[in-house]
Write an enzyme that holds these catalytic residues in place. Structure first.
Site, mmCIF file in Angstrom:
data_model
loop_
_atom_site.group_PDB
_atom_site.id
_atom_site.type_symbol
_atom_site.label_atom_id
_atom_site.label_comp_id
_atom_site.label_asym_id
_atom_site.label_seq_id
_atom_site.Cartn_x
_atom_site.Cartn_y
_atom_site.Cartn_z
ATOM 1 C CE LYS A 63 -9.365 2.695 5.482
ATOM 2 N NZ LYS A 63 -8.681 2.275 4.224
ATOM 3 C CG ASN B 243 -9.594 -0.937 2.662
ATOM 4 O OD1 ASN B 243 -9.924 0.061 3.290
ATOM 5 N ND2 ASN B 243 -8.358 -1.163 2.278
ATOM 6 C CG HIS C 127 -5.709 3.448 8.731
ATOM 7 N ND1 HIS C 127 -4.803 3.497 7.718
ATOM 8 C CD2 HIS C 127 -5.069 3.891 9.843
ATOM 9 C CE1 HIS C 127 -3.644 3.950 8.194
ATOM 10 N NE2 HIS C 127 -3.788 4.209 9.480
ATOM 11 C CD GLU D 253 -1.248 6.510 10.268
ATOM 12 O OE1 GLU D 253 -0.725 6.368 9.149
ATOM 13 O OE2 GLU D 253 -1.781 5.558 10.884
HETATM 14 P P1 GTP Z 1 -4.622 1.708 5.194
HETATM 15 O O1 GTP Z 1 -4.580 0.892 6.458
HETATM 16 O O2 GTP Z 1 -5.951 2.393 4.990
HETATM 17 O O3 GTP Z 1 -3.434 2.638 5.078
HETATM 18 O O4 GTP Z 1 -4.549 0.619 4.031
HETATM 19 P P2 GTP Z 1 -3.281 -0.231 3.590
HETATM 20 O O5 GTP Z 1 -2.061 0.173 4.355
HETATM 21 O O6 GTP Z 1 -3.684 -1.651 3.613
HETATM 22 O O7 GTP Z 1 -3.137 0.219 2.081
HETATM 23 P P3 GTP Z 1 -2.412 1.517 1.484
HETATM 24 O O8 GTP Z 1 -1.820 2.341 2.568
HETATM 25 O O9 GTP Z 1 -1.539 1.039 0.377
HETATM 26 O O10 GTP Z 1 -3.625 2.287 0.827
HETATM 27 C C1 GTP Z 1 -4.398 3.218 1.586
HETATM 28 C C2 GTP Z 1 -5.846 3.075 1.194
HETATM 29 O O11 GTP Z 1 -6.018 3.501 -0.166
HETATM 30 C C3 GTP Z 1 -6.388 1.633 1.178
HETATM 31 O O12 GTP Z 1 -6.751 1.156 2.437
HETATM 32 C C4 GTP Z 1 -7.578 1.771 0.268
HETATM 33 O O13 GTP Z 1 -8.676 2.394 0.952
HETATM 34 C C5 GTP Z 1 -7.036 2.724 -0.798
HETATM 35 N N1 GTP Z 1 -6.429 2.000 -1.911
HETATM 36 C C6 GTP Z 1 -5.245 1.299 -1.904
HETATM 37 N N2 GTP Z 1 -4.983 0.777 -3.107
HETATM 38 C C7 GTP Z 1 -6.009 1.158 -3.907
HETATM 39 C C8 GTP Z 1 -6.322 0.938 -5.291
HETATM 40 O O14 GTP Z 1 -5.580 0.284 -6.038
HETATM 41 N N3 GTP Z 1 -7.484 1.497 -5.747
HETATM 42 C C9 GTP Z 1 -8.305 2.235 -4.950
HETATM 43 N N4 GTP Z 1 -9.430 2.750 -5.484
HETATM 44 N N5 GTP Z 1 -8.052 2.468 -3.655
HETATM 45 C C10 GTP Z 1 -6.933 1.935 -3.138
HETATM 46 MG MG MG Z 2 -1.476 2.194 4.596
#
Ligand code: GTP
Ligand code: MG
Length: 139
Positions: free
Chosen positions: A11, A114, A117, A128
């Site tokens: 990212k 973070n 992905h 994807e």
């Molecule tokens: P990905 O691998 O990026 O899909 O992450 P994930 O599967 O661990 O988490 P998720 O799919 O639930 O969320 C997608 C992305 O949204 C995260 O990786 C973060 O970058 C962002 N995100 C998730 N939760 C939060 C939150 O509570 N606040 C904010 N600001 N961003 C969030």
């Molecule tokens: Mg995710």
């Protein structure tokens, strides 16, 4: 388990901080084979399409802005049990909760920025991967 594939993005926060090489080293040392890779930049609109599943979430607009704020590296990776093993390698979404030694523990700045992905299912890995790559770009 049969060899299968997952999709990942390094990212904008991790890419701009110069952590791409260190993260790729972790990925290869964990046994993943890189089968496709490119550096690119998402528009906010394309980031929104990629994270469409989160469009009702309060952080959606911020997420789209962040994911389009700079260059990323997109990759397709191959390994047995690729999706689950890659999620283990990257750690929890929130770096404060990520296990020691995971990519997010080492490189993520916040729950949003973070570092990386990882697809959450074989079906999403396929969708994807094809969002970024044509079949002739996979090896
Ligand atoms: P990905 O691998 O990026 O899909 O992450 P994930 O599967 O661990 O988490 P998720 O799919 O639930 O969320 C997608 C992305 O949204 C995260 O990786 C973060 O970058 C962002 N995100 C998730 N939760 C939060 C939150 O509570 N606040 C904010 N600001 N961003 C969030
Ligand atoms: Mg995710």
């Amino acid at each position: 388990m049969a060899q299968n594939r997952t999709f990942t993005m390094i990212k904008p926060d991790a890419f701009s901080a110069g952590n791409t090489g260190a993260i790729l080293k972790m990925i290869e040392e964990a046994g993943f084979r890189i089968v496709a890779a490119k550096v690119t930049k998402l528009t906010a609109e394309r980031a929104g399409q990629f994270y469409e599943v989160h469009k009702e979430r309060p952080f959606y607009n911020d997420l789209c802005e962040y994911m389009s704020s700079g260059a990323i590296m997109a990759l397709i990776l191959e390994k047995d049990n690729a999706v689950a093993d890659f999620r283990t390698l990257i750690g929890a979404t929130n770096p404060a909760e990520a296990a020691e030694g995971t990519v997010r523990k080492l490189f993520a700045k916040s729950i949003e920025a973070n570092a990386i992905h990882g697809s959450d299912s074989d079906e999403n890995a396929q969708l994807e991967g094809s969002f970024f790559f044509s079949k002739d770009e996979e090896f």
